[in-house]
Design an enzyme around this catalytic site. Structure first.
Site, PDB file in Angstrom:
ATOM      1  N   TRP A   5       6.732   5.316   7.250  1.00  0.00           N
ATOM      2  CA  TRP A   5       7.360   5.963   6.247  1.00  0.00           C
ATOM      3  C   TRP A   5       8.277   4.980   5.315  1.00  0.00           C
ATOM      4  CZ3 TRP A   5       9.262  11.562   6.433  1.00  0.00           C
ATOM      5  CH2 TRP A   5       8.119  12.560   6.996  1.00  0.00           C
ATOM      6  N   TRP A  31       0.735  -1.326   0.143  1.00  0.00           N
ATOM      7  CA  TRP A  31      -0.056   0.109   0.009  1.00  0.00           C
ATOM      8  C   TRP A  31       0.870   1.147  -0.186  1.00  0.00           C
ATOM      9  CZ3 TRP A  31      -5.052   1.561  -0.082  1.00  0.00           C
ATOM     10  CH2 TRP A  31      -5.369   2.968   0.431  1.00  0.00           C
ATOM     11  N   MET A  32       0.387   2.123  -0.582  1.00  0.00           N
ATOM     12  CA  MET A  32       0.883   3.646  -0.504  1.00  0.00           C
ATOM     13  C   MET A  32      -0.165   4.574  -0.605  1.00  0.00           C
ATOM     14  SD  MET A  32       3.585   5.554  -3.220  1.00  0.00           S
ATOM     15  CE  MET A  32       2.436   5.622  -4.473  1.00  0.00           C
ATOM     16  N   ASN A  33      -0.104   5.653   0.327  1.00  0.00           N
ATOM     17  CA  ASN A  33      -0.932   6.814   0.032  1.00  0.00           C
ATOM     18  C   ASN A  33       0.056   8.211   0.143  1.00  0.00           C
ATOM     19  OD1 ASN A  33      -1.517   5.743   2.891  1.00  0.00           O
ATOM     20  ND2 ASN A  33      -1.830   8.002   3.199  1.00  0.00           N
ATOM     21  N   ASP A  34      -0.297   9.093   0.954  1.00  0.00           N
ATOM     22  CA  ASP A  34       0.399  10.547   0.834  1.00  0.00           C
ATOM     23  C   ASP A  34       1.810  10.440   0.402  1.00  0.00           C
ATOM     24  OD1 ASP A  34      -2.061  10.904   1.865  1.00  0.00           O
ATOM     25  OD2 ASP A  34      -1.480  11.787   3.638  1.00  0.00           O
ATOM     26  N   TRP A  85      -9.875   8.976  -1.418  1.00  0.00           N
ATOM     27  CA  TRP A  85     -10.481   7.980  -0.145  1.00  0.00           C
ATOM     28  C   TRP A  85     -11.610   7.566  -0.352  1.00  0.00           C
ATOM     29  CZ3 TRP A  85      -7.071   6.094   2.886  1.00  0.00           C
ATOM     30  CH2 TRP A  85      -5.642   6.481   3.133  1.00  0.00           C
ATOM     31  N   ARG A 119      -2.302  16.961  12.828  1.00  0.00           N
ATOM     32  CA  ARG A 119      -1.320  16.043  11.872  1.00  0.00           C
ATOM     33  C   ARG A 119      -0.716  16.949  10.641  1.00  0.00           C
ATOM     34  NH1 ARG A 119      -6.171  13.298  11.667  1.00  0.00           N
ATOM     35  NH2 ARG A 119      -7.167  13.521   9.558  1.00  0.00           N
ATOM     36  N   GLN A 137       3.538   7.411   2.766  1.00  0.00           N
ATOM     37  CA  GLN A 137       2.755   6.651   3.636  1.00  0.00           C
ATOM     38  C   GLN A 137       2.703   5.228   3.191  1.00  0.00           C
ATOM     39  OE1 GLN A 137       0.602   8.110   6.890  1.00  0.00           O
ATOM     40  NE2 GLN A 137       2.933   8.459   6.725  1.00  0.00           N
ATOM     41  N   SER A 174       1.751  11.486   8.242  1.00  0.00           N
ATOM     42  CA  SER A 174       2.670  12.124   7.328  1.00  0.00           C
ATOM     43  C   SER A 174       3.365  13.241   7.781  1.00  0.00           C
ATOM     44  CB  SER A 174       1.563  12.787   6.459  1.00  0.00           C
ATOM     45  OG  SER A 174       1.082  11.709   5.394  1.00  0.00           O
TER      46      SER A 174
END
Length: 519
Positions: free
Chosen positions: A97, A70-73, A321, A187, A89, A125
């Site tokens: 990280w 998985w990867m997001n920001d 999302w 955050r 992320q 993040s």
């Protein structure tokens, strides 16, 4: 404050507000804490990995995507000693990280996990800087990352990790957190150097108000990246739930002034906004708001720090999302946009935001597969018939004059029953992207996920630059004044490209297309 170019998603309907803490949908709970950890670097060149056919059907060629998982920001974007660092992320259930590097912004090498989660705290993040003056005491040119510690009880505080070996390893600061907190929804710290008083600033999201602080983007000051003092809040008056902020100064072309740009990602709209205004070192005052992109899949923009070419270079997570955890899962999930530059320009309508793919992308071009000039387009004539223009990784630049046609456009990733359609209506100046027949997933879902549109500036001709890369279509229109970014999941065999005009004649002024390859 003026709000400009809001995205329009056709079929959008109001509904319940999304979960503010959108990164903990599948969170698991543990116990314990490790104060300082470094992990060895697992290296993999993403552009040359021998992955299976199913994975390769949608795996990007010239966009970054992880080899597995998985990867997001995007996080901690920093340039240092000839290397672009991309932290991001990772971990679908517990965030950490991970790290990748590139010398050309096209070919990326994965470097493994650099800020791991612990039994009780996830690494959410944040941003990074090069401490060239050794203000923190870790060493000259240390890479210093600020990130959010998300505790399993929901509390979020701000933490620090640093590297003295060019990002090969990151060590968690022994006196974390550097900004304490006993609440959640706080955050995404992002530090930067403020030259007028030679000290650091930091922007961080207060997603929801507390008893003593309004929701918005908080600004902090520090002499050393370790000791932070609260200065002010740029208030989220609409309650959209801003997160993932950056803050940077940019000259305005055509005017003798500079402006400060504050990108934020409103959770409520699942998008990115550029708030543009003034910053005096203490408070940001917004004057205009511009939608950064008008597609569905554009979130969590971050600026590259220490960029050597005096340009503002940005990267964004290419997903949404609303459905990120529902999409196809061929062993990896998540991709970034191409790096893009941002500039500001004074024009007849005020201030224009111009976004273009980074110039380095031209290095991925192969010989042109099609080049046409001054050709008519009619309901029965497509100038691309007979050309060799087809593919899953393409760049297409074109200018079309609608003349008497009611609609003109371009269909990409076409097959017997599939296509992704870019269309322009000259009567109202609307550019649309339709992925309702773009293959698996989107074609079987609600209409409000498939068609998006934006009004273009007044023009006599449609100017497009389109980037196609296996699972995505990025559109730069009106010389970068409008952009649309969308995922697609067509079959491998859907590689066709066609031009069309409806109810009249249009003119193809020019078209040039390249195959793009990171190898």
């Amino acid at each position: 404050m003026v709000r400009k170019t809001n995205p329009r998603r056709e079929g959008d309907t109001p509904g319940e507000p999304p979960n503010r803490n959108r990164r903990t949908v599948l969170q698991t709970v543990g116990t314990g804490f490790v104060a300082a950890t470094t992990l060895p670097s697992a290296k993999a060149d993403v552009s040359t990995m021998d992955t299976n056919a199913e994975s390769n059907s949608w795996r990007p060629e010239y966009h970054f995507a992880p080899s597995t998982g998985w990867m997001n920001d995007p996080n901690g974007l920093i340039y240092h000693d000839g290397v672009y660092h991309l932290f991001y992320q990772a971990g679908e259930r517990r965030r950490r990280w991970d790290h990748a590097t590139s010398s050309d912004l096209v070919t990326w090498t994965e470097r493994g996990t650099k800020i791991p989660d612990t039994d009780s705290i996830q690494a959410f993040s944040g941003g990074a800087v090069v401490d060239s003056r050794n203000t923190a005491g870790f060493g000259t040119d240390a890479l210093v990352a600020l990130y959010t510690g998300h505790h399993d009880d929901g509390t979020e505080d701000q933490r620090l990790a640093y590297s003295t070996d060019g990002g090969e390893t990151l060590r968690k600061y022994e006196n974390n957190p550097v900004i304490e907190s006993d609440t959640g929804e706080f955050r995404d710290p992002n530090p930067f150097w403020y030259e007028p008083d030679e000290s650091w600033r930091l922007v961080v999201s207060r997603v929801e108000a507390t008893d003593d602080r309004p929701a918005g983007i908080e600004i902090y000051r520090s002499p050393n990246l370790l000791d932070w003092t609260y200065e002010s809040t740029y208030v989220d008056e609409a309650g959209a739930g801003w997160e993932c902020p950056s803050l940077f100064e940019r000259p305005v072309e055509g005017a003798d002034e500079t402006k400060w740009v504050l990108p934020v990602s409103p959770i409520e709209h699942r998008s990115v906004e550029y708030h543009i205004g003034h910053f005096d070192g203490t408070a940001f005052v917004g004057e205009e708001v511009h939608s950064a992109d008008h597609g569905y899949d554009f979130y969590a923009t971050q600026q590259w720090g220490n960029e050597p070419a005096d340009r503002d270079l940005l990267l964004t997570w290419m997903n949404n999302w609303e459905y990120a955890m529902e999409g196809p899962d061929p062993g990896w999930r998540g991709a970034m946009t191409v790096p893009r530059t941002l500039s500001l320009e004074a024009d007849d309508n005020g201030l224009a935001v111009i976004q273009r793919p980074a110039a380095e992308l031209a290095c991925a071009r192969r010989e042109p597969v099609a080049e046409l000039h001054s050709e008519p387009i009619t309901p029965g004539r497509d100038p691309l018939d007979g050309t060799e223009l087809a593919g899953r990784t393409l760049e297409i630049e074109t200018t079309i004059t609608p003349q008497s046609a009611s609609t003109v456009g371009l269909a990409v990733r076409t097959g017997p029953e599939q296509e992704s359609v870019i269309s322009y209506d000259p009567t109202d100046g609307t550019l649309r992207f339709d992925r309702s027949n773009a293959g698996e997933f989107f074609g079987s879902n609600d209409e409000d996920r498939t068609v998006t549109s934006v009004d273009l500036p007044a023009t006599d001709a449609l100017d497009l630059r389109v980037l196609i890369d296996r699972c995505s279509v990025e559109i730069f229109a009106a010389n970068g004044r409008r952009t649309m970014t969308n995922l697609v999941y067509p079959d491998r065999e859907s590689t066709g490209v066609s031009l069309f005009a409806e109810d009249g004649v249009a003119r193809l002024e020019e078209l040039v297309a390249y195959t793009l390859s990171a190898g």
